[in-house]
Write a protein that holds these residues in place. Sequence first.
Motif, PDB file in Angstrom:
ATOM      1  N   UNK A  34      -1.038  17.749   6.618  1.00 23.30           N
ATOM      2  CA  UNK A  34      -1.413  16.454   7.325  1.00 23.30           C
ATOM      3  C   UNK A  34      -0.029  15.743   7.671  1.00 23.30           C
ATOM      4  N   UNK A  35      -0.057  15.134   9.073  1.00 21.19           N
ATOM      5  CA  UNK A  35       0.908  14.139   9.255  1.00 21.19           C
ATOM      6  C   UNK A  35       0.394  12.827   9.956  1.00 21.19           C
ATOM      7  N   UNK A  36       1.022  11.803   9.507  1.00 16.99           N
ATOM      8  CA  UNK A  36       0.758  10.418  10.281  1.00 16.99           C
ATOM      9  C   UNK A  36       1.898   9.726  10.568  1.00 16.99           C
ATOM     10  N   UNK A  37       2.046   8.782  11.676  1.00 18.13           N
ATOM     11  CA  UNK A  37       3.075   8.017  11.942  1.00 18.13           C
ATOM     12  C   UNK A  37       2.727   6.855  12.238  1.00 18.13           C
ATOM     13  N   UNK A  38       3.385   5.678  11.902  1.00 22.37           N
ATOM     14  CA  UNK A  38       3.055   4.299  12.018  1.00 22.37           C
ATOM     15  C   UNK A  38       4.079   3.876  13.286  1.00 22.37           C
ATOM     16  N   UNK A  39       4.504   2.680  13.203  1.00 22.28           N
ATOM     17  CA  UNK A  39       5.536   2.223  14.476  1.00 22.28           C
ATOM     18  C   UNK A  39       6.845   2.897  14.175  1.00 22.28           C
ATOM     19  N   UNK A  55      11.403   3.508   8.567  1.00 23.74           N
ATOM     20  CA  UNK A  55      11.566   2.092   8.237  1.00 23.74           C
ATOM     21  C   UNK A  55      10.634   1.885   6.868  1.00 23.74           C
ATOM     22  N   UNK A  56      10.896   1.128   5.998  1.00 23.78           N
ATOM     23  CA  UNK A  56      10.371   0.605   4.789  1.00 23.78           C
ATOM     24  C   UNK A  56      10.250  -0.865   4.443  1.00 23.78           C
ATOM     25  N   UNK A  57      10.444  -1.688   5.549  1.00 25.02           N
ATOM     26  CA  UNK A  57      10.557  -3.100   5.422  1.00 25.02           C
ATOM     27  C   UNK A  57       9.325  -3.824   4.598  1.00 25.02           C
ATOM     28  N   UNK A  58       8.200  -3.093   4.735  1.00 25.25           N
ATOM     29  CA  UNK A  58       6.830  -3.561   4.215  1.00 25.25           C
ATOM     30  C   UNK A  58       6.348  -2.755   3.090  1.00 25.25           C
ATOM     31  N   UNK A  59       7.301  -1.700   2.526  1.00 21.81           N
ATOM     32  CA  UNK A  59       6.786  -0.574   1.496  1.00 21.81           C
ATOM     33  C   UNK A  59       5.923   0.380   1.865  1.00 21.81           C
ATOM     34  N   UNK A  60       5.974   0.698   3.363  1.00 23.81           N
ATOM     35  CA  UNK A  60       5.118   1.468   4.134  1.00 23.81           C
ATOM     36  C   UNK A  60       5.511   2.984   3.462  1.00 23.81           C
ATOM     37  N   UNK A  61       6.603   3.196   2.790  1.00 25.92           N
ATOM     38  CA  UNK A  61       6.576   4.450   2.444  1.00 25.92           C
ATOM     39  C   UNK A  61       6.113   4.833   1.266  1.00 25.92           C
ATOM     40  N   UNK A  62       5.755   3.790   0.263  1.00 29.06           N
ATOM     41  CA  UNK A  62       5.230   3.836  -0.992  1.00 29.06           C
ATOM     42  C   UNK A  62       6.105   4.463  -1.963  1.00 29.06           C
ATOM     43  N   UNK A  63       7.643   4.034  -1.932  1.00 34.01           N
ATOM     44  CA  UNK A  63       8.542   4.465  -2.848  1.00 34.01           C
ATOM     45  C   UNK A  63       8.950   3.511  -3.777  1.00 34.01           C
ATOM     46  N   UNK A  64       8.253   2.115  -3.805  1.00 34.43           N
ATOM     47  CA  UNK A  64       8.425   1.269  -4.803  1.00 34.43           C
ATOM     48  C   UNK A  64       9.555   0.377  -4.462  1.00 34.43           C
ATOM     49  N   UNK A  65      10.114   0.441  -3.197  1.00 35.37           N
ATOM     50  CA  UNK A  65      11.178  -0.376  -2.633  1.00 35.37           C
ATOM     51  C   UNK A  65      10.970  -0.722  -1.268  1.00 35.37           C
ATOM     52  N   UNK A  66      12.099  -1.265  -0.604  1.00 36.78           N
ATOM     53  CA  UNK A  66      11.917  -1.575   0.667  1.00 36.78           C
ATOM     54  C   UNK A  66      13.250  -1.111   1.446  1.00 36.78           C
ATOM     55  N   UNK A  67      13.635   0.020   0.909  1.00 33.04           N
ATOM     56  CA  UNK A  67      14.869   0.805   1.338  1.00 33.04           C
ATOM     57  C   UNK A  67      14.377   1.698   2.556  1.00 33.04           C
ATOM     58  N   UNK A  90       1.563   0.232   7.482  1.00 37.22           N
ATOM     59  CA  UNK A  90       1.055   0.592   6.307  1.00 37.22           C
ATOM     60  C   UNK A  90       0.705   2.074   6.277  1.00 37.22           C
ATOM     61  N   UNK A  91       0.435   2.508   5.161  1.00 40.75           N
ATOM     62  CA  UNK A  91      -0.189   4.018   5.047  1.00 40.75           C
ATOM     63  C   UNK A  91      -1.316   4.169   4.134  1.00 40.75           C
ATOM     64  N   UNK A  92      -2.425   4.959   4.409  1.00 42.52           N
ATOM     65  CA  UNK A  92      -3.481   5.310   3.340  1.00 42.52           C
ATOM     66  C   UNK A  92      -3.270   7.175   3.179  1.00 42.52           C
ATOM     67  N   UNK A  93      -3.775   7.190   2.185  1.00 47.90           N
ATOM     68  CA  UNK A  93      -3.977   8.758   1.966  1.00 47.90           C
ATOM     69  C   UNK A  93      -5.272   8.780   1.040  1.00 47.90           C
ATOM     70  N   UNK A  98     -11.126  12.699  -3.742  1.00 44.66           N
ATOM     71  CA  UNK A  98     -11.623  12.024  -2.524  1.00 44.66           C
ATOM     72  C   UNK A  98     -11.549  10.319  -2.757  1.00 44.66           C
ATOM     73  N   UNK A  99     -10.046   9.892  -3.400  1.00 39.64           N
ATOM     74  CA  UNK A  99     -10.084   8.454  -3.584  1.00 39.64           C
ATOM     75  C   UNK A  99      -8.954   8.247  -2.715  1.00 39.64           C
ATOM     76  N   UNK A 100      -9.286   6.739  -2.230  1.00 41.18           N
ATOM     77  CA  UNK A 100      -8.059   6.410  -1.304  1.00 41.18           C
ATOM     78  C   UNK A 100      -7.118   5.594  -1.939  1.00 41.18           C
ATOM     79  N   UNK A 101      -5.845   5.745  -1.354  1.00 42.72           N
ATOM     80  CA  UNK A 101      -4.607   5.143  -2.043  1.00 42.72           C
ATOM     81  C   UNK A 101      -3.849   4.638  -0.649  1.00 42.72           C
ATOM     82  N   UNK A 102      -3.556   3.260  -0.534  1.00 47.14           N
ATOM     83  CA  UNK A 102      -2.749   2.564   0.350  1.00 47.14           C
ATOM     84  C   UNK A 102      -1.631   1.863   0.119  1.00 47.14           C
ATOM     85  N   UNK A 103      -0.494   1.742   0.927  1.00 47.25           N
ATOM     86  CA  UNK A 103       0.659   1.083   0.637  1.00 47.25           C
ATOM     87  C   UNK A 103       1.171   0.546   1.947  1.00 47.25           C
ATOM     88  N   UNK A 104       2.037  -0.483   1.626  1.00 49.52           N
ATOM     89  CA  UNK A 104       2.925  -1.095   2.854  1.00 49.52           C
ATOM     90  C   UNK A 104       2.258  -2.541   3.038  1.00 49.52           C
TER      91      UNK A 104
END
Length: 135
Positions: A34-39, A55-67, A90-93, A98-104
């Motif tokens: 699967x692949x998804x893209x934001x702005x 870009x990761x200014x809002x944590x949308x990469x889910x890596x625990x930082x804003x780099x 933001x991103x959801x997976x 069958x659980x949803x996880x979101x970040x950003x």
Amino acid sequence: MRALWLVAFAASACTESAEVLSAAPAESGPRAAAIATGDEHGCAIVGGAVHCWGANDAGQLGLGDDLDRPRPTRLETEPAFEALAAGARHTCAVSTAREVFCFGDNARGQLGLGTRSAAARPARVALAGPVLELS
């Protein structure tokens, strides 16, 4: 075996046209389920693991930082994933369980966590039951 065609495009700022730079069949290697893209970010699922870049200014990469990350970086998460969706920042997976996880970004509560605080790591969304599909 179907070949995955990789095509790179370059847009000209002056003419607003696209030019094909290269196209080659990919006969081996990992496949994105699967692949998804934001702005300004993207994520892919490879072998059940989520990999994100951009870009990761809002944590949308889910890596625990804003780099920002110029290359795909694997999220260190325990569940395996099978589906993705991305919003502007933001991103959801959906996990194989069958659980949803979101970040950003979560300024408007779009992560479904009951708060308006951003989440720099995948946070489980409390739902009444398993998710059947993510679109």
